[in-house]
Design an enzyme around this catalytic site. Sequence first.
Site, short mmCIF file in Angstrom:
data_model
loop_
_atom_site.label_atom_id
_atom_site.label_comp_id
_atom_site.label_asym_id
_atom_site.label_seq_id
_atom_site.Cartn_x
_atom_site.Cartn_y
_atom_site.Cartn_z
N HIS A 154 8.56 -1.29 9.53
CA HIS A 154 8.89 -2.27 8.47
C HIS A 154 8.03 -1.98 7.24
CE1 HIS A 154 5.23 -5.01 9.55
NE2 HIS A 154 4.93 -3.74 9.64
N ARG A 155 8.09 -2.85 6.22
CA ARG A 155 7.15 -2.82 5.11
C ARG A 155 6.45 -4.18 5.04
NH1 ARG A 155 7.35 1.99 1.98
NH2 ARG A 155 5.21 1.29 1.62
N SER A 156 5.35 -4.23 4.28
CA SER A 156 4.61 -5.50 4.24
C SER A 156 5.41 -6.60 3.54
CB SER A 156 3.25 -5.31 3.59
OG SER A 156 3.39 -4.67 2.35
N HIS A 194 -3.22 -6.29 2.63
CA HIS A 194 -2.34 -7.32 3.18
C HIS A 194 -3.04 -8.65 3.43
CE1 HIS A 194 0.31 -3.82 4.86
NE2 HIS A 194 0.36 -3.93 3.56
N GLU A 207 1.77 -9.51 7.05
CA GLU A 207 2.58 -9.05 8.19
C GLU A 207 2.46 -10.00 9.39
OE1 GLU A 207 1.75 -4.87 8.78
OE2 GLU A 207 2.86 -4.37 6.96
N LYS A 244 6.92 -0.39 14.69
CA LYS A 244 5.82 -1.19 14.14
C LYS A 244 6.46 -2.20 13.22
CE LYS A 244 3.00 0.03 10.43
NZ LYS A 244 1.82 0.50 9.71
N GLU A 277 -3.19 5.43 12.34
CA GLU A 277 -2.31 5.82 11.23
C GLU A 277 -3.16 6.01 9.96
OE1 GLU A 277 0.88 2.98 10.87
OE2 GLU A 277 1.04 3.33 8.72
N ASP A 282 1.57 8.30 7.45
CA ASP A 282 2.44 7.37 6.74
C ASP A 282 2.48 7.80 5.27
OD1 ASP A 282 3.66 5.24 5.48
OD2 ASP A 282 2.08 3.79 5.86
N GLN A 299 -6.45 -1.69 7.33
CA GLN A 299 -5.36 -2.61 6.95
C GLN A 299 -4.71 -3.31 8.14
OE1 GLN A 299 -2.45 -1.37 3.72
NE2 GLN A 299 -1.21 -1.09 5.53
N GLU A 300 -4.59 -2.60 9.28
CA GLU A 300 -3.86 -3.19 10.41
C GLU A 300 -4.57 -2.92 11.72
OE1 GLU A 300 0.17 -1.70 10.23
OE2 GLU A 300 0.19 -1.94 8.05
N SER A 316 0.87 -1.18 0.00
CA SER A 316 0.00 0.00 0.00
C SER A 316 0.90 1.23 0.00
CB SER A 316 -0.90 -0.01 1.24
OG SER A 316 -0.13 0.02 2.42
N ASP A 320 -4.04 0.99 11.57
CA ASP A 320 -3.57 1.66 10.36
C ASP A 320 -4.70 1.56 9.35
OD1 ASP A 320 -2.47 2.71 8.12
OD2 ASP A 320 -0.81 1.26 7.94
N LYS A 372 9.73 5.19 7.49
CA LYS A 372 10.08 4.03 6.67
C LYS A 372 11.26 4.43 5.79
CE LYS A 372 5.43 2.03 6.02
NZ LYS A 372 4.20 2.16 5.19
P1 PGA Z 1 3.05 -1.31 3.20
O1 PGA Z 1 2.17 -1.34 4.52
O2 PGA Z 1 4.41 -1.71 3.55
O3 PGA Z 1 2.33 -2.30 2.31
O4 PGA Z 1 2.97 0.10 2.67
C1 PGA Z 1 2.60 -0.85 5.74
C2 PGA Z 1 1.88 0.39 6.14
O5 PGA Z 1 1.02 0.89 5.39
O6 PGA Z 1 2.16 0.94 7.18
ZN ZN Z 2 0.53 2.64 6.90
#
Ligand code: PGA
Ligand code: ZN
Length: 428
Positions: free
Chosen positions: A365-367, A155, A205, A388, A285, A312, A163-164, A42, A242, A337
Site C-alpha cells: 500500500h502507500r501511507s 508517518h 498507517e 504490506k 526494507e 523500495d 519508519q515502520e 516518503s 522499514d 507499489k
Molecule cells: P510511503 O511509505 O507510502 O509514505 O512511501 C511506505 C513505504 O515507505 O514503504
Molecule cells: Zn518503504
Amino acid sequence: MTIIKNVIGRQIIDSRGYPTVEVDLLMENGEIGRASVPSGASTGTFEAFELRDGDQKHYNGKGVKNAIEYVNGEIRKALVGMDTNSQQTIDKILNELDGTKNKSRLGANTILATSIAAARSTSKCMRLPLFEYLQKTPSYALPVPLMNVINGGRHANNDLDVQEFMIVPLGAESMHDAIRMGCEVFYSLKNILENEGFSTAVGDEGGFAPKLKSSEAALNLMVNAVESSGYKAGKDICFALDCASTEYYLDEIYNLEGEDLKLSREEKVSYLSKLCNTYPIVSIEDGMAEDDWEGWTMLTKALGGVVQLVGDDLFVTNYERIKTGINKKCANSVLIKPNQIGTVSETLDAIYYSQQNELSCIVSHRSGDTEDTFISDLCVGTGCSQIKTGSLSRSERLAKYNQLIRIEEALGKRANFLGASAFKNFKY
Ligand code: PGA
Ligand code: ZN
C-alpha cells in the site's frame, strides 16, 4: 463484451484528507470498473510523477482537478470504443498519450487509476475474480502479511527514525489466522502502551505512534506484546522493519536524529546487524538510501544470506532499477507499489522479472491510501509471497486484509497460506 462505453474521472479524498483520482470505466454490457489510487509521503526520487494542481487556495495545492480533466477529456477520447481485454494495449495507449518517460504530463496517478479500472472492468465482464484474471499460471498462494504496528519517520510525529516496525505472523495456519494473530498483538500492544503511560494515538498507517527514543525501545515493546498475547517471538511471530533510510541520508551519512547517531554506511550495516542479532527480524526494507548502491552491496554481503533485504525507494517497482540492483548484488527482495511505476502492465513486468531472478516480492500500500483493494488481488494473482498493508486499524488498511479473507474463503481448500515458507531462503 469488454468494450468501453464511457470514462468518468472524479476527485475523491484519501486517508490523509488529500484529494486523489478515481476512475470509472462504464462498459457496453453495463458493468462498471472503478479504481482509486494511493499516494506516498516518503516517496522515492525515481518514482513516476504524481500530478497535483499546486493551487494553494484549493486543498493547499494538493488538488487533482487537472488529472480529472485529462481523464474526462483526452483519456476518454482515446479509450471509448476500445476493448479492455488486452491490458497491455490499454496501458500502451495511456503511455503513448502521456508521451514522457516518467508519466509527467498526465500523471502516474491519472494513468494508474485508469489502468486498474480497465483490469477490474475486464475481470467483471469476464465474470472472473480480479486475482484470477491477473493470474499467469494458477497458483493459490496467500501472502504473509507484514503488519506495521509502530509508526515512526514521516508517518508519525515522534522521534523514531525507523519508519515502520512490523509484526510477521509466519507461524499462522491461514490468512484469517494471521490476521487474528495480528489483531491480538495489536490489542496487547495497546494495553502495554497505556500501562506505561504512552499515547495510543495512531500514525498514518494505523500503527501506534508513541514517543519512543530508539528502535530497541520499539522492538522491546513488540516482544512484550507478542509474548503477552500467548505467542512466541521468533517462532509464531517475527519482525520486519522499514528503515526508509533515504529520508535521513545526506553527504554519505545516515543521520538518526531521534537516537542522536550519525552513521557511516559501514556503521549503518553494523547498527542493523546488531538489531538482527538481538531481535527476530526476518526482513529489512530500505536499510540503505536510494542512491547508496555501495551501501546496499555492503549490507547485502553482510546480511543477505540471513535476512530479507527489500528495495523500495531503491527499486521503485522499476524494471531497469531492479536489473541494476541484480548486477550490483544489492538487496534480495523487491517492494511492489503500482503507483511508483504507473500502470498494471509495468507492475506485472516488475513482479515477473523479480520472480524470475529469485527476488521475493512484497506488494505494498502507500501511507496515503483509499478503500481500493486492488493490491490484495494483485498479490494473490501474481503469487507474491508477502503483502504490506499497514496495521490492524484504519479501514483503508483493513479493506485490503478483509479482501484477502474473502479471497481465501473463495479459494476454499485450494488456498495455500505460505507461512514460514515465504522466508525459507533466510534464517527463520
Ligand atoms: P510511503 O511509505 O507510502 O509514505 O512511501 C511506505 C513505504 O515507505 O514503504
Ligand atoms: Zn518503504
